[in-house]
Design a protein around this motif. Structure first.
Motif, PDB file in Angstrom:
ATOM      1  N   LEU A  74      49.417  60.400  26.777  1.00  0.00           N
ATOM      2  CA  LEU A  74      50.133  60.644  28.208  1.00  0.00           C
ATOM      3  C   LEU A  74      49.300  59.763  29.222  1.00  0.00           C
ATOM      4  CD1 LEU A  74      50.393  62.252  30.804  1.00  0.00           C
ATOM      5  CD2 LEU A  74      48.418  63.930  30.835  1.00  0.00           C
ATOM      6  N   ILE A  75      49.826  59.263  30.255  1.00  0.00           N
ATOM      7  CA  ILE A  75      49.204  58.063  30.887  1.00  0.00           C
ATOM      8  C   ILE A  75      49.050  58.728  32.109  1.00  0.00           C
ATOM      9  CG2 ILE A  75      49.182  55.833  31.825  1.00  0.00           C
ATOM     10  CD1 ILE A  75      51.477  55.277  29.603  1.00  0.00           C
ATOM     11  N   LEU A  76      47.746  58.120  32.812  1.00  0.00           N
ATOM     12  CA  LEU A  76      47.554  58.648  34.024  1.00  0.00           C
ATOM     13  C   LEU A  76      46.808  57.502  34.982  1.00  0.00           C
ATOM     14  CD1 LEU A  76      45.287  62.035  33.271  1.00  0.00           C
ATOM     15  CD2 LEU A  76      47.369  61.917  33.751  1.00  0.00           C
ATOM     16  N   THR A  77      47.295  57.491  36.122  1.00  0.00           N
ATOM     17  CA  THR A  77      47.143  55.985  37.362  1.00  0.00           C
ATOM     18  C   THR A  77      46.538  56.197  38.034  1.00  0.00           C
ATOM     19  OG1 THR A  77      49.276  56.340  38.211  1.00  0.00           O
ATOM     20  CG2 THR A  77      49.281  55.069  36.631  1.00  0.00           C
ATOM     21  N   GLY A  78      46.164  56.046  38.436  1.00  0.00           N
ATOM     22  CA  GLY A  78      45.165  55.699  39.816  1.00  0.00           C
ATOM     23  C   GLY A  78      46.210  55.735  40.864  1.00  0.00           C
ATOM     24  N   ALA A  79      45.553  56.837  42.111  1.00  0.00           N
ATOM     25  CA  ALA A  79      45.772  56.946  43.278  1.00  0.00           C
ATOM     26  C   ALA A  79      44.716  57.397  44.630  1.00  0.00           C
ATOM     27  CB  ALA A  79      47.302  58.698  43.210  1.00  0.00           C
ATOM     28  N   HIS A  80      45.614  57.276  45.697  1.00  0.00           N
ATOM     29  CA  HIS A  80      44.838  57.872  46.608  1.00  0.00           C
ATOM     30  C   HIS A  80      44.508  59.191  46.478  1.00  0.00           C
ATOM     31  CE1 HIS A  80      44.604  53.872  48.780  1.00  0.00           C
ATOM     32  NE2 HIS A  80      45.842  54.440  49.367  1.00  0.00           N
ATOM     33  N   LEU A  81      44.866  59.991  45.903  1.00  0.00           N
ATOM     34  CA  LEU A  81      45.074  61.687  45.951  1.00  0.00           C
ATOM     35  C   LEU A  81      44.350  61.970  44.783  1.00  0.00           C
ATOM     36  CD1 LEU A  81      49.094  63.180  45.638  1.00  0.00           C
ATOM     37  CD2 LEU A  81      47.231  62.869  47.339  1.00  0.00           C
ATOM     38  N   TRP A  82      43.435  61.602  43.726  1.00  0.00           N
ATOM     39  CA  TRP A  82      42.567  61.659  43.219  1.00  0.00           C
ATOM     40  C   TRP A  82      41.048  61.524  43.774  1.00  0.00           C
ATOM     41  CZ3 TRP A  82      43.212  63.627  38.621  1.00  0.00           C
ATOM     42  CH2 TRP A  82      44.399  63.334  37.576  1.00  0.00           C
ATOM     43  N   ASP A  83      40.809  60.946  45.176  1.00  0.00           N
ATOM     44  CA  ASP A  83      39.650  61.186  45.620  1.00  0.00           C
ATOM     45  C   ASP A  83      39.742  61.685  46.571  1.00  0.00           C
ATOM     46  OD1 ASP A  83      38.185  59.586  44.085  1.00  0.00           O
ATOM     47  OD2 ASP A  83      39.268  57.848  44.694  1.00  0.00           O
ATOM     48  N   ALA A  84      41.058  62.497  47.497  1.00  0.00           N
ATOM     49  CA  ALA A  84      41.904  63.025  48.655  1.00  0.00           C
ATOM     50  C   ALA A  84      41.514  65.046  48.316  1.00  0.00           C
ATOM     51  CB  ALA A  84      42.517  62.371  48.728  1.00  0.00           C
ATOM     52  N   GLY A  85      41.281  65.347  47.174  1.00  0.00           N
ATOM     53  CA  GLY A  85      41.344  66.849  47.415  1.00  0.00           C
ATOM     54  C   GLY A  85      41.730  67.391  45.567  1.00  0.00           C
ATOM     55  N   ASP A  86      41.844  68.473  45.077  1.00  0.00           N
ATOM     56  CA  ASP A  86      42.250  68.514  44.556  1.00  0.00           C
ATOM     57  C   ASP A  86      43.541  68.731  43.551  1.00  0.00           C
ATOM     58  OD1 ASP A  86      39.446  69.252  43.896  1.00  0.00           O
ATOM     59  OD2 ASP A  86      39.900  70.796  44.642  1.00  0.00           O
ATOM     60  N   ASP A  87      44.689  67.751  44.556  1.00  0.00           N
ATOM     61  CA  ASP A  87      46.550  68.439  44.227  1.00  0.00           C
ATOM     62  C   ASP A  87      46.413  67.864  42.784  1.00  0.00           C
ATOM     63  OD1 ASP A  87      46.452  68.721  46.252  1.00  0.00           O
ATOM     64  OD2 ASP A  87      47.494  67.294  47.875  1.00  0.00           O
ATOM     65  N   LEU A  88      45.385  66.514  42.490  1.00  0.00           N
ATOM     66  CA  LEU A  88      45.709  66.167  40.833  1.00  0.00           C
ATOM     67  C   LEU A  88      44.749  66.464  39.419  1.00  0.00           C
ATOM     68  CD1 LEU A  88      47.108  62.380  41.601  1.00  0.00           C
ATOM     69  CD2 LEU A  88      48.064  63.817  41.435  1.00  0.00           C
ATOM     70  N   ALA A  89      43.922  67.658  40.655  1.00  0.00           N
ATOM     71  CA  ALA A  89      43.501  68.286  39.196  1.00  0.00           C
ATOM     72  C   ALA A  89      44.323  68.919  37.833  1.00  0.00           C
ATOM     73  CB  ALA A  89      42.866  69.250  39.679  1.00  0.00           C
ATOM     74  N   PRO A  90      45.153  69.707  38.064  1.00  0.00           N
ATOM     75  CA  PRO A  90      45.853  69.796  36.966  1.00  0.00           C
ATOM     76  C   PRO A  90      46.759  68.248  35.590  1.00  0.00           C
ATOM     77  CG  PRO A  90      46.836  70.675  39.243  1.00  0.00           C
ATOM     78  CD  PRO A  90      46.352  69.981  39.137  1.00  0.00           C
ATOM     79  N   PHE A  91      46.607  67.909  36.712  1.00  0.00           N
ATOM     80  CA  PHE A  91      46.944  66.227  35.400  1.00  0.00           C
ATOM     81  C   PHE A  91      45.823  66.029  33.996  1.00  0.00           C
ATOM     82  CE2 PHE A  91      49.805  65.723  38.904  1.00  0.00           C
ATOM     83  CZ  PHE A  91      51.429  64.931  37.538  1.00  0.00           C
ATOM     84  N   ALA A  92      44.340  66.127  35.779  1.00  0.00           N
ATOM     85  CA  ALA A  92      43.627  66.621  33.913  1.00  0.00           C
ATOM     86  C   ALA A  92      43.297  67.436  33.121  1.00  0.00           C
ATOM     87  CB  ALA A  92      42.015  66.049  35.160  1.00  0.00           C
ATOM     88  N   ALA A  93      43.245  68.511  34.065  1.00  0.00           N
ATOM     89  CA  ALA A  93      43.692  69.563  33.146  1.00  0.00           C
ATOM     90  C   ALA A  93      44.557  69.208  31.389  1.00  0.00           C
ATOM     91  CB  ALA A  93      43.777  71.008  33.764  1.00  0.00           C
ATOM     92  N   LYS A  94      45.197  69.365  31.950  1.00  0.00           N
ATOM     93  CA  LYS A  94      47.142  68.617  31.372  1.00  0.00           C
ATOM     94  C   LYS A  94      46.222  67.865  30.017  1.00  0.00           C
ATOM     95  CE  LYS A  94      50.021  70.019  31.256  1.00  0.00           C
ATOM     96  NZ  LYS A  94      51.312  71.479  30.137  1.00  0.00           N
ATOM     97  N   ALA A  95      45.236  66.857  30.453  1.00  0.00           N
ATOM     98  CA  ALA A  95      44.522  65.594  29.815  1.00  0.00           C
ATOM     99  C   ALA A  95      43.018  66.475  28.595  1.00  0.00           C
ATOM    100  CB  ALA A  95      43.888  64.998  30.811  1.00  0.00           C
ATOM    101  N   ARG A  96      42.883  67.239  29.296  1.00  0.00           N
ATOM    102  CA  ARG A  96      42.191  67.831  28.160  1.00  0.00           C
ATOM    103  C   ARG A  96      43.201  68.854  27.302  1.00  0.00           C
ATOM    104  NH1 ARG A  96      37.247  70.014  28.257  1.00  0.00           N
ATOM    105  NH2 ARG A  96      37.092  69.729  29.987  1.00  0.00           N
TER     106      ARG A  96
END
Length: 197
Positions: free
Chosen positions: A68-90
């Motif tokens: 699984l490849i995760l890239t940068g995005a403004h959204l990582w620092d703008a709230g929890d919208d991408l938190a599900p991707f971090a959970a999937k990384a887990r």
């Protein structure tokens, strides 16, 4: 584990330039790259490119992936919208399937606690420190770092990031891996012959 399919996470403000080397050379070496979005609705990258994800995050199973490849995005620092991707990384790491994170995605993994006990890098140590994570002692000043099944890199190191992915997946090894890096990172024309021998 499906060893020939790599999943590239895509979401609004996805940093286009960070995975070009990685995905292009994976595809040229027999891997299939499939995009995974929050849903299958189109997303728009930081560069204004519109991408139609192949599948939604909820459909992604680590058992069907080599990475699984995760890239940068403004959204990582703008709230929890991408938190599900971090959970999937887990979920990937728990299943023994590697994850590669670059730029802002490293902050998402830090918030998820995935960098607390692994060597890692990012844009800067203070950037990750602002997440409140507990892994500061494992931060390394390096272009890219691999610890067990986790690869991390900062936003200015897409070539070093790709090198770590290739090493982890066995795309290039030894002298060929070194030649690839010298060609694309150092513009060393002499590496071309070694890479293509």
């Amino acid at each position: 584990m499906n060893t020939r399919t790599v999943h590239l996470a895509v979401y609004d403000t996805f940093a286009d330039w960070e995975t070009g080397h990685t995905t292009a050379h994976l595809t040229q070496n027999g891997f299939t790259v499939r995009t995974v979005g929050p849903t299958t609705d189109p997303v728009t990258t930081m560069g204004g490119v519109r991408i139609q994800p192949d599948l939604a995050l909820g459909e992604l199973d680590p058992g069907n992936s080599a990475l699984l490849i995760l890239t940068g995005a403004h959204l990582w620092d703008a709230g929890d919208d991408l938190a599900p991707f971090a959970a999937k990384a887990r979920a990937f790491l728990d299943a023994g399937v590697p994850v590669a994170a670059i730029c802002g995605a490293t902050a998402g993994l830090a918030r998820e606690g995935l960098l607390d006990d692994r060597d890692h890098t990012s844009a800067a140590s203070f950037y990750l420190g602002a997440t409140g994570y507990k892994g500061g002692d494992h931060y390394r000043e390096a272009d890219a770092v691999t610890d067990r099944d986790l690869i991390t890199a900062g936003p200015t190191e897409p070539v070093a990031f790709a090198r770590e992915v290739f090493a982890r997946l066995g795309v290039y090894e030894g002298e060929k891996l070194d030649a690839w890096y010298r060609l694309f990172h150092d513009s060393d024309a002499s590496a071309f012959a070694a890479l293509n021998s």
